[in-house]
Design an enzyme around this catalytic site. Structure first.
Site, PDB file in Angstrom:
ATOM      1  N   SER A  38      60.115 -77.626 -50.238  1.00 24.82           N
ATOM      2  CA  SER A  38      59.256 -78.426 -49.352  1.00 24.82           C
ATOM      3  C   SER A  38      59.092 -77.911 -47.935  1.00 24.82           C
ATOM      4  O   SER A  38      58.272 -78.463 -47.193  1.00 24.82           O
ATOM      5  CB  SER A  38      59.777 -79.859 -49.275  1.00 24.82           C
ATOM      6  OG  SER A  38      59.278 -80.581 -50.358  1.00 24.82           O
ATOM      7  N   SER A  65      56.674 -81.035 -49.666  1.00 27.15           N
ATOM      8  CA  SER A  65      56.426 -82.335 -49.089  1.00 27.15           C
ATOM      9  C   SER A  65      56.301 -82.344 -47.562  1.00 27.15           C
ATOM     10  O   SER A  65      55.817 -83.322 -47.009  1.00 27.15           O
ATOM     11  CB  SER A  65      57.556 -83.297 -49.476  1.00 27.15           C
ATOM     12  OG  SER A  65      58.790 -82.857 -48.953  1.00 27.15           O
ATOM     13  N   LYS A 104      59.528 -84.119 -39.208  1.00 23.67           N
ATOM     14  CA  LYS A 104      59.147 -84.769 -40.465  1.00 23.67           C
ATOM     15  C   LYS A 104      59.611 -86.221 -40.417  1.00 23.67           C
ATOM     16  O   LYS A 104      60.704 -86.512 -39.886  1.00 23.67           O
ATOM     17  CB  LYS A 104      59.806 -84.013 -41.632  1.00 23.67           C
ATOM     18  CG  LYS A 104      59.401 -84.474 -43.017  1.00 23.67           C
ATOM     19  CD  LYS A 104      59.995 -83.548 -44.082  1.00 23.67           C
ATOM     20  CE  LYS A 104      59.594 -83.910 -45.491  1.00 23.67           C
ATOM     21  NZ  LYS A 104      60.106 -82.948 -46.491  1.00 23.67           N
TER      22      LYS A 104
HETATM   23  N1  GLN Z   1      57.885 -80.315 -54.598  1.00 25.68           N
HETATM   24  C1  GLN Z   1      59.231 -80.566 -55.004  1.00 25.68           C
HETATM   25  C2  GLN Z   1      59.346 -81.973 -55.521  1.00 25.68           C
HETATM   26  O1  GLN Z   1      58.367 -82.558 -55.702  1.00 25.68           O
HETATM   27  C3  GLN Z   1      60.164 -80.326 -53.849  1.00 25.68           C
HETATM   28  C4  GLN Z   1      60.186 -81.418 -52.867  1.00 25.68           C
HETATM   29  C5  GLN Z   1      61.099 -81.155 -51.713  1.00 25.68           C
HETATM   30  O2  GLN Z   1      61.579 -80.030 -51.522  1.00 25.68           O
HETATM   31  N2  GLN Z   1      61.385 -82.190 -50.966  1.00 25.68           N
HETATM   32  O3  GLN Z   1      60.396 -82.471 -55.745  1.00 25.68           O
END
Ligand code: GLN
Length: 509
Positions: free
Chosen positions: A188, A164, A89
């Protein structure tokens, strides 16, 4: 060319590494085939922000030379990940790459050091293919907030891969890499794992060092793997876990824990179809929540029955406080993010907008931050700054921390009587690109089952269990702190029962 199919994804990491170690195929051939797969497939998906052929071939050639000479070292043993193609990532540092967090703010930032988890995976003999697209600074559930354009879901390119860590998920699902790393602050890793039919693990908070991973919410962030198989996820976790002096939240755990989670996935160590005595909790109230696709609910119950058939004891539980999870997360997460992102000021870090000449330092900050951050990042910074401001702290941040405590108590009650908790990973399958982009609250709801695990700090794995209308669906297996072995035990048994058709992915190599 080798006589058999060695495309990434065609073989598990264990099979691929055995072939490379036996020198049936060279690491260079693996690297070249992976790079060719990316060239052929990624234009339709945009999983990669950066592809690193030089790094891949240098690592592969060094590995081949060592294998040819029969020399191994402590950091480059032939092991179960030797010659396995991997990618990261784009919030994890690796020297020789940019680390952009898919943001204009860091578009030209070059890594000056290695993230510990990245370094450990590479030291296990893997081949680095590049850096993967993500929601900007990991804010999102669809990878649409990337400043460089969205990633597409390999199962249906009109749909999101989740987020994400959407690039990390899509790269594995499409067969462009065997293992990738993502980060999970509020789902995410697991939610994109669910949307793309990949095995996706958020380890226990503290299991894996976050050093070198750009911080989002430091009390929640954890790094973990995406893989095709549960075994490969366990091998990846074994490679990256362990204490790191550079991250004070990483903990030293007994070696027996690593042995236990490897044994849980090893056919030589146990009957993989037998989970006799495993206590599996089903949270009846979570299965009643609004917005849960009834077909996903039915699938979770079917997987519970499969585990029961294989010897597990099913226990019904409730988690009444988890309904506060989303609200607590959207205070704690943005609050910590607003503080972590303060460093991107155009002076020490990040994009600097200094043309025309700034009138003063505040002008420079304002213009640089306004130009560098996208809409969702700005929303998070504003919510977080507001929640932490004098006079509001107790009402918001303090209250959210109290909610976190009661959610922890719910989980503690469950794990006093169960080894794993089985839930949906996501209430729906992958949604369409653009479908939720203008409605942040609808987007936030897709993490309703994953976020409580971050707030509590335990481990969770998303396991693909089938297709609904051609799109992957999955279950989430959650354990108590540092009991990933229980997750791997249940997941391996389910994986064998469901035989997820991962090779049917329409947009794959
Ligand atoms: N979708 C969640 C957010 O928008 C989690 C994001 C993540 O785990 N980095 O914060």
């Amino acid at each position: 060319m080798a006589a058999f199919d060695f495309r990434p994804g065609a073989l598990s990491a264990a099979e691929l590494s055995a072939a490379v170690t036996a020198r049936e195929i060279s690491a260079r051939e693996v690297a070249l085939s992976a790079l060719a797969a990316i060239e052929a497939t990624d234009p339709a998906l945009h999983a990669f922000n950066e592809v690193t052929p030089e790094l891949a071939l240098a690592a592969a050639d060094a590995l081949d030379a060592r294998l040819a000479a029969g020399t191994t070292t402590a950091t480059a043993p032939p092991g179960p990940l030797t010659g396995v193609p991997v990618a990261f990532k784009d919030n994890m540092n690796l020297i020789g790459t940019h680390t952009t967090c898919s943001s204009r703010m860091l578009q030209s930032y070059q890594s000056t050091y290695d993230c510990t988890a990245v370094r450990r995976l590479l030291d296990a003999g893997t081949i680095p293919l590049g850096k993967l697209n993500m929601d900007e600074f990991a804010f999102g559930s669809s990878t649409e907030s990337s400043a460089f354009g969205p990633t597409h879901n390999p199962w249906d390119t009109d749909r999101v891969p989740g987020g994400s860590s959407g690039g990390s998920a899509a790269a594995v699902a499409a067969g462009m890499a065997t293992i990738t790393l993502g980060s999970d602050t509020g789902g995410s890793i697991r939610q994109p794992g669910s949307f793309t039919g990949t095995v996706a693990l958020k380890p226990t908070y503290g299991r894996v060092s976050r050093y070198g991973c750009v911080a989002f919410a430091s009390s929640l962030d954890q790094i973990g793997p995406f893989a095709h198989t549960v075994r490969d996820a366990a091998l990846a976790l074994a490679a990256i876990c362990g204490q790191d002096p550079m991250d004070a939240t990483s903990v030293s755990r007994p070696e027996t824990e690593t042995q236990a989670f490897l044994a849980a996935t090893d056919p030589a160590a146990r009957d993989l179809d037998d989970v006799t005595g495993l206590r599996v909790a089903i949270a009846t109230d979570l299965l009643e929540s609004d917005g849960l696709d009834p077909r996903i609910r039915a699938d979770v119950l079917a997987q519970a029955e499969t585990l029961a058939d294989r010897g597990a004891d099913l226990i019904e539980v409730t988690l009444p406080s988890t309904e506060y999870g989303l609200s607590a997360y959207y205070i704690v997460g943005p609050a910590e993010a607003s503080s972590n992102l303060a460093r991107f000021d155009g002076i020490r870090y990040g994009l600097r907008v200094s043309d025309p000449e700034p009138t003063d330092v505040m002008d420079l900050y304002l213009r640089s931050r306004a130009a560098g951050f996208g809409a969702e990042s700005i929303r998070r910074i504003m919510i977080g700054t507001y929640a932490l401001s004098a006079g509001y702290y107790d009402a918001y941040y303090g209250q959210a921390q109290k909610a976190r405590t009661v959610i922890k108590q719910d989980f503690a009650r469950v794990f006093a009587q169960a080894d794993v908790l089985l839930t949906p990973t996501s209430p729906t399958t992958a949604f369409r690109l653009g479908e939720k982009a203008s409605d942040p609250l609808a987007m936030y709801l897709s993490d309703i089952y994953t976020i409580p695990v971050n707030l509590v700090g335990t481990a969770g794995l998303s396991l693909p269990t089938g297709l609904i209308d051609g799109l992957p669906t999955s279950v989430q297996l959650i354990s108590d702190y540092f009991n990933e072995a229980a997750i791997f035990r249940a997941a391996t048994t389910l994986e064998r029962a469901v035989q997820f058709p991962r090779n049917d992915v329409p947009c794959g190599v």
